[in-house]
Design a protein around this motif. Sequence first.
Motif, PDB file in Angstrom:
ATOM      1  N   PRO A 116       0.820  -1.210   0.000  1.00 60.91           N
ATOM      2  CA  PRO A 116       0.000   0.000   0.000  1.00 60.91           C
ATOM      3  C   PRO A 116       0.860   1.270   0.000  1.00 60.91           C
ATOM      4  N   ALA A 117       0.563   2.168  -0.921  1.00 66.91           N
ATOM      5  CA  ALA A 117       1.310   3.424  -1.035  1.00 66.91           C
ATOM      6  C   ALA A 117       1.207   4.239   0.254  1.00 66.91           C
ATOM      7  N   ALA A 118       0.035   4.250   0.870  1.00 65.41           N
ATOM      8  CA  ALA A 118      -0.158   5.066   2.074  1.00 65.41           C
ATOM      9  C   ALA A 118       0.787   4.645   3.195  1.00 65.41           C
ATOM     10  N   TYR A 119       1.028   3.350   3.312  1.00 64.86           N
ATOM     11  CA  TYR A 119       1.947   2.869   4.338  1.00 64.86           C
ATOM     12  C   TYR A 119       3.348   3.428   4.112  1.00 64.86           C
ATOM     13  N   TRP A 120       3.839   3.316   2.881  1.00 66.83           N
ATOM     14  CA  TRP A 120       5.203   3.738   2.583  1.00 66.83           C
ATOM     15  C   TRP A 120       5.348   5.253   2.570  1.00 66.83           C
ATOM     16  N   THR A 121       4.338   5.945   2.062  1.00 66.31           N
ATOM     17  CA  THR A 121       4.440   7.409   2.080  1.00 66.31           C
ATOM     18  C   THR A 121       4.381   7.918   3.519  1.00 66.31           C
ATOM     19  N   GLY A 122       3.602   7.257   4.360  1.00 64.02           N
ATOM     20  CA  GLY A 122       3.552   7.638   5.776  1.00 64.02           C
ATOM     21  C   GLY A 122       4.884   7.439   6.465  1.00 64.02           C
TER      22      GLY A 122
ATOM     23  N   ASP B 227      18.611  12.080  -9.733  1.00 66.30           N
ATOM     24  CA  ASP B 227      17.541  13.048  -9.995  1.00 66.30           C
ATOM     25  C   ASP B 227      16.406  12.456 -10.817  1.00 66.30           C
ATOM     26  N   ALA B 228      16.735  11.627 -11.807  1.00 64.51           N
ATOM     27  CA  ALA B 228      15.692  11.036 -12.654  1.00 64.51           C
ATOM     28  C   ALA B 228      14.763  10.150 -11.834  1.00 64.51           C
ATOM     29  N   ASP B 229      15.319   9.326 -10.955  1.00 64.78           N
ATOM     30  CA  ASP B 229      14.488   8.478 -10.096  1.00 64.78           C
ATOM     31  C   ASP B 229      13.652   9.318  -9.137  1.00 64.78           C
ATOM     32  N   TYR B 230      14.241  10.370  -8.623  1.00 65.69           N
ATOM     33  CA  TYR B 230      13.512  11.247  -7.698  1.00 65.69           C
ATOM     34  C   TYR B 230      12.321  11.898  -8.408  1.00 65.69           C
ATOM     35  N   VAL B 231      12.547  12.391  -9.610  1.00 67.75           N
ATOM     36  CA  VAL B 231      11.470  13.024 -10.379  1.00 67.75           C
ATOM     37  C   VAL B 231      10.369  12.014 -10.687  1.00 67.75           C
ATOM     38  N   ILE B 232      10.740  10.803 -11.075  1.00 67.95           N
ATOM     39  CA  ILE B 232       9.738   9.766 -11.347  1.00 67.95           C
ATOM     40  C   ILE B 232       8.929   9.477 -10.086  1.00 67.95           C
ATOM     41  N   THR B 233       9.603   9.391  -8.953  1.00 67.30           N
ATOM     42  CA  THR B 233       8.911   9.130  -7.687  1.00 67.30           C
ATOM     43  C   THR B 233       7.876  10.222  -7.409  1.00 67.30           C
ATOM     44  N   LEU B 234       8.273  11.475  -7.577  1.00 64.77           N
ATOM     45  CA  LEU B 234       7.333  12.573  -7.325  1.00 64.77           C
ATOM     46  C   LEU B 234       6.171  12.552  -8.313  1.00 64.77           C
ATOM     47  N   LYS B 235       6.442  12.229  -9.557  1.00 65.66           N
ATOM     48  CA  LYS B 235       5.367  12.139 -10.554  1.00 65.66           C
ATOM     49  C   LYS B 235       4.399  11.014 -10.197  1.00 65.66           C
ATOM     50  N   VAL B 236       4.933   9.894  -9.730  1.00 67.08           N
ATOM     51  CA  VAL B 236       4.070   8.785  -9.301  1.00 67.08           C
ATOM     52  C   VAL B 236       3.213   9.233  -8.120  1.00 67.08           C
ATOM     53  N   LEU B 237       3.824   9.889  -7.152  1.00 64.75           N
ATOM     54  CA  LEU B 237       3.053  10.366  -5.995  1.00 64.75           C
ATOM     55  C   LEU B 237       1.974  11.365  -6.421  1.00 64.75           C
ATOM     56  N   GLN B 238       2.304  12.242  -7.357  1.00 62.79           N
ATOM     57  CA  GLN B 238       1.294  13.192  -7.857  1.00 62.79           C
ATOM     58  C   GLN B 238       0.126  12.449  -8.515  1.00 62.79           C
TER      59      GLN B 238
ATOM     60  N   ASN C 260      -5.406  10.309  -8.450  1.00 67.92           N
ATOM     61  CA  ASN C 260      -6.265   9.127  -8.472  1.00 67.92           C
ATOM     62  C   ASN C 260      -7.134   9.054  -7.215  1.00 67.92           C
ATOM     63  N   ALA C 261      -6.604   9.560  -6.115  1.00 66.45           N
ATOM     64  CA  ALA C 261      -7.345   9.526  -4.843  1.00 66.45           C
ATOM     65  C   ALA C 261      -8.318  10.706  -4.723  1.00 66.45           C
ATOM     66  N   GLY C 262      -8.362  11.556  -5.744  1.00 69.36           N
ATOM     67  CA  GLY C 262      -9.271  12.699  -5.723  1.00 69.36           C
ATOM     68  C   GLY C 262      -8.697  13.901  -5.001  1.00 69.36           C
ATOM     69  N   GLY C 263      -7.410  13.857  -4.707  1.00 73.48           N
ATOM     70  CA  GLY C 263      -6.765  14.984  -4.040  1.00 73.48           C
ATOM     71  C   GLY C 263      -6.404  16.070  -5.038  1.00 73.48           C
ATOM     72  N   THR C 264      -5.970  17.181  -4.519  1.00 73.33           N
ATOM     73  CA  THR C 264      -5.557  18.286  -5.363  1.00 73.33           C
ATOM     74  C   THR C 264      -4.068  18.539  -5.138  1.00 73.33           C
ATOM     75  N   LEU C 265      -3.420  18.937  -6.200  1.00 72.74           N
ATOM     76  CA  LEU C 265      -2.001  19.255  -6.139  1.00 72.74           C
ATOM     77  C   LEU C 265      -1.844  20.759  -5.902  1.00 72.74           C
ATOM     78  N   PRO C 266      -0.765  21.118  -5.217  1.00 75.24           N
ATOM     79  CA  PRO C 266      -0.541  22.554  -4.984  1.00 75.24           C
ATOM     80  C   PRO C 266      -0.238  23.284  -6.270  1.00 75.24           C
TER      81      PRO C 266
END
Length: 155
Positions: free
Chosen positions: A15-21, A133-144, A149-155
């Motif tokens: 679960p993404a929520a577990y790892w992001t937490g 940097d490339a992996d970091y950017v991909i990670t942030l894009k995945v999180l976005q 997908n969860a119905g959240g809004t991005l800043p």
Amino acid sequence: MTTHHLSDAELAAQPAAYWTGLAYEAAIGFTRVRLAELGFTQPQFWLLRNLSKNDLSPDGHGMTIPELQQAMSSYLRPEDELEVAAEELLERDWISRDGDGRLWITESGDEARADLRRHAPEIREHLQRGIDDADYVITLKVLQQIIRNAGGTLP
């Protein structure tokens, strides 16, 4: 949750929520320890940033604690007590309070804010050690995308 030596397939089912937490708590904890070593708390730094016309404040006008809480609502933690943080900054003469209860950053407070900002890159570099940097950017894009997908809004 047991996570030692998981295969890629097993990680993909986590679960993404577990790892992001876990990542959030580790990153915040590390950052707060580093800031404390520099003589600040994170809420104090945020107060200075939000009051400085050279940083987050669009106009440099003073703000009340409730206005500051509203401005910081997306990143304040439940244990952050802005009034306590403000009192400590008042004692250092890094902010002042007017008769209407508005807090204003002082010249020495803005110098302290600028000095602390100079440490942000080393904190970020430590947290991103071993991640290109490339992996970091991909990670942030995945999180976005997860946020969308969860119905959240991005800043």
